[in-house]
Design a protein around this motif. Structure first.
Motif, PDB file in Angstrom:
ATOM      1  N   ASP A 263      69.484  81.671  12.899  1.00  0.00           N
ATOM      2  CA  ASP A 263      69.682  81.952  14.319  1.00  0.00           C
ATOM      3  C   ASP A 263      71.133  81.610  14.633  1.00  0.00           C
ATOM      4  O   ASP A 263      71.556  80.462  14.509  1.00  0.00           O
ATOM      5  N   ILE A 264      71.918  82.610  15.022  1.00  0.00           N
ATOM      6  CA  ILE A 264      73.361  82.466  15.202  1.00  0.00           C
ATOM      7  C   ILE A 264      73.751  82.448  16.684  1.00  0.00           C
ATOM      8  O   ILE A 264      74.926  82.597  17.043  1.00  0.00           O
ATOM      9  N   THR A 265      72.773  82.250  17.560  1.00  0.00           N
ATOM     10  CA  THR A 265      73.029  82.323  19.000  1.00  0.00           C
ATOM     11  C   THR A 265      74.139  81.360  19.430  1.00  0.00           C
ATOM     12  O   THR A 265      74.098  80.172  19.115  1.00  0.00           O
ATOM     13  N   MET A 266      75.130  81.895  20.119  1.00  0.00           N
ATOM     14  CA  MET A 266      76.221  81.088  20.661  1.00  0.00           C
ATOM     15  C   MET A 266      76.490  81.538  22.091  1.00  0.00           C
ATOM     16  O   MET A 266      76.382  82.724  22.410  1.00  0.00           O
ATOM     17  N   GLU A 267      76.879  80.608  22.912  1.00  0.00           N
ATOM     18  CA  GLU A 267      77.230  80.940  24.275  1.00  0.00           C
ATOM     19  C   GLU A 267      78.712  81.295  24.363  1.00  0.00           C
ATOM     20  O   GLU A 267      79.534  80.706  23.660  1.00  0.00           O
ATOM     21  N   ASN A 268      79.040  82.258  25.199  1.00  0.00           N
ATOM     22  CA  ASN A 268      80.442  82.596  25.405  1.00  0.00           C
ATOM     23  C   ASN A 268      81.185  81.429  26.035  1.00  0.00           C
ATOM     24  O   ASN A 268      80.645  80.727  26.903  1.00  0.00           O
ATOM     25  N   ASP A 269      82.413  81.220  25.587  1.00  0.00           N
ATOM     26  CA  ASP A 269      83.279  80.217  26.183  1.00  0.00           C
ATOM     27  C   ASP A 269      83.987  80.872  27.366  1.00  0.00           C
ATOM     28  O   ASP A 269      84.872  81.708  27.193  1.00  0.00           O
TER      29      ASP A 269
END
Length: 272
Positions: A263-269
């Motif tokens: 799971d590679i989910t990342m939030e935008n900075d």
């Protein structure tokens, strides 16, 4: 019976054509604009070759046309020998041909700063096409390498139908180092026979196809990796997630190491 035999022969011919790799074929290069004009006086062609080239903050942009397909290439100040070519998703047949290269996305900027050449092609026609797309991508690579030298790493990154194109190119044995298939769509043409690394990146509501694909790969073929983003949507991924996939695919190619499911989910900075 005669009609059935004729149909089968025709279908076999079409499949073979889609998998044919014509690496030694000379591409017809006719760029869009004419900042520079070079005469080609070979016996095979009397065509003029021209190209539009202009500087931007991070390197140089080339624009033109190859075999009816429009292209755009972003060349860094110092090339590291790595090349990425985008394969776009489905466009309706009635729409005008257009090449899209978003030079301000975070993943694109990171690659250019790292020294990659990043390129895109429109394909020679719109619609649900595969075989033409294979050739247009390969023609663009040939054009770039003729101008700048051979790449040491070459990756195809496709979205939606472009993800299917990347998958089929891996199956047909095209000589690329690896393939990133984002939101790849399913089609009955898949053979589950990848000969090069494929990293699938899909949203949580579309991850079924790549997982099913991975489960059907057998024998000595290259097992794909399937990475998921925990949000719904089609190709609903951000630049940080794409950059992480490119880094992982590069590590897989160079060091033979990959996490097959993640799971590679990342939030935008938001500060970027």
């Amino acid at each position: 019976m005669k009609k059935i035999i004729t149909f089968c022969l025709g279908l076999t011919f079409l499949i073979l054509c889609a998998c044919s790799s014509e690496y030694n074929k000379e591409a017809s290069v006719t760029p869009i604009a004419s900042d520079t004009l070079v005469a080609d006086n070979t016996a095979e062609s009397q065509e003029n070759i021209s190209e539009k080239e202009y500087k931007i903050d991070l390197g140089t942009i080339l624009e033109g046309e190859i075999g009816g397909a429009k292209y755009k290439v972003h060349v860094p100040e110092k090339w590291n020998g790595k090349l990425l070519i985008y394969a776009h998703g489905l466009r309706q047949a009635y729409e005008p041909l257009e090449v899209t290269l978003e030079t301000d996305s975070s993943d694109h900027i990171k690659m250019i700063k790292d020294g990659w050449i990043v390129a895109a092609t429109s394909f020679r026609r719109n619609g649900f096409i595969l075989g033409d797309a294979f050739e247009d991508i390969d023609n663009l690579r040939e054009f770039i390498e003729r101008k700048y030298g051979k790449s040491n790493i070459a990756i195809v990154q496709g979205y939606s139908m472009g993800g299917l194109i990347a998958t089929r190119m891996a199956e047909c044995g095209y000589d690329y180092s690896g393939f990133l298939a984002i939101g790849a769509v399913y089609d009955i043409s898949v053979k589950y026979t990848p000969q090069k690394p494929i990293l699938f990146l899909s949203n949580q509501d579309e991850v079924g196809f790549p997982l099913e694909y991975c489960g059907n790969v057998q024998g000595n073929y290259v097992k794909p990796a399937v990475w998921k983003v925990s949000r719904d949507g089609h190709c609903n991924v951000n630049g940080k997630e794409v950059s992480a996939c490119i880094d992982a695919l590069l590590n897989w190619i160079e060091n033979k190491e990959i996490v097959y499911e993640k799971d590679i989910t990342m939030e935008n900075d938001l500060a970027q």
